[in-house]
Design an enzyme around this catalytic site. Sequence first.
Site, short mmCIF file in Angstrom:
data_model
loop_
_atom_site.label_atom_id
_atom_site.label_comp_id
_atom_site.label_asym_id
_atom_site.label_seq_id
_atom_site.Cartn_x
_atom_site.Cartn_y
_atom_site.Cartn_z
N GLY A 40 115.32 -90.30 -17.76
CA GLY A 40 114.75 -90.63 -16.32
C GLY A 40 113.36 -91.47 -17.23
N THR A 42 109.49 -92.77 -17.67
CA THR A 42 108.16 -92.38 -17.52
C THR A 42 107.74 -91.90 -16.41
OG1 THR A 42 107.37 -94.01 -19.34
CG2 THR A 42 105.61 -93.55 -17.31
N HIS A 444 110.15 -87.63 19.80
CA HIS A 444 108.60 -86.52 20.54
C HIS A 444 108.62 -85.58 20.04
CE1 HIS A 444 104.36 -86.32 22.35
NE2 HIS A 444 105.47 -85.41 23.07
#
Length: 465
Positions: A40, A42, A444
């Site tokens: 993984g 830093t 919306h």
Amino acid sequence: MKEITCKLLVIGAGPGGYVSAIRAGQLGIDTVIVEMAKPGGTCLNIGCIPSKALIHAADDFHRTAAMAAGRNAMGIRAENLAIDFGRTMAWKDGITGRLTMGVAGLLKKAGVKMVVGRARFRDGKTVEVETETGQQVIRAENVVIATGSAPVELPMLPFGGKIISSTGALSLAQVPERLAVVGAGYIGLELGIAFAKLGSKVTIVEALDRILPLYDTQLTQPVAKRLSALGVEVLLGTKVKGMSSNGETLLADAADGEERRVAADKVLVTVGRKPVTEGWGREELELDMDGRYLRIDDQCRTSMRGIYAIGDVTGEPMLAHRAMAQGEMVAEIVSGKRRSWDRRAIPAVCFTDPEIVSVGLSPDEARAAGREVKIGQFPFSANGRAMTLSSEEGFVRVVARADNHLVLGIQGVGAGISELSAAFSIAVEMGARLEDIAGTIHAHPTQSEAFAEAALKTLGHALHV
């Protein structure tokens, strides 16, 4: 140890490296990956992921503190406010631990062999790895250098004691009462804002005359306003000199020549990151450099046949998703597929308060490239969903060619706007025109409506402003 041979060797299991290895494994390539720490890199272990966890915890704590004080328009109150910072950090570490195990599992699932240790080139096809059980020699047809980057250390403020890097800030045992942050780039501001929300008295010291110099002033103004509201002191045009003789105060020279003294329990130095180009035997190779970075072409090939480089070690922008995209591409090239690198639609996200997103060209960059542009901007203060979230600060801005309305860039600043980065990137990547965005029905009420409205505004007929 028995010598290992493989078709692809990846040095570094950060975002770029592990993605490259996983994709290679999926394509049936015999792949080995070497990492001296945890899978993984830093980003996952001491960068992107833990910092975002801390930022989220700080947001929740600050929001609850406002409720406890009755400082919210919704009438919500909370009592007996406190934070168990040790538990917060344990929660953060739990997240990174789960993800680290997940990456290791994905590598195994893809058939990738992982070697834990420090890799060093003997020559362009041979690497030796110092492991806990001795030296392991690996011979590979192709090699991917994915060694990443490291925090820049200032000579007058060497890391140690109260002088910390971002790594140190993410492993503190308690919230510092007074925190000085050297550097007003995205790392310094993200962490500085988080600790201010957790209760630290934060002072930011920046040598330049503005914060977040990689973004235009219009995008950074809402962040500057928020810093002031949080009580963060920002000293611009101020250059640090070092610590006082008793180690209690950060010393700096202001633009007016006056000395500034900043009392601090911790000093967080965030003046950039440097590529890790030493310590893995670069001197044994003939690699061309581009300044301090490894030079690559549009297929991430270095100047040596069969050696590729990806991620931070190859230059800006130093972003995990850039490294991931490069890593995936290289794996496919090694498998025989035709691919090339196009950086026009890489989103840059700053997880400040409010957040900033930028994809493609800014207005100034577009004009500098000789384009005649149309620009439209829609404020979140006119967006219903932003109002219901009490997050009306900010806007979405669209930059397009004036002649054919091709979208050249999209920027925005606002609460949670990082989640719109994919929509912005897709529009630029797919060669959308203003009419494409304006004609797409946006749900919306959502903040994404500001994107469509910004396109409508660029066309000259925004509906809600």
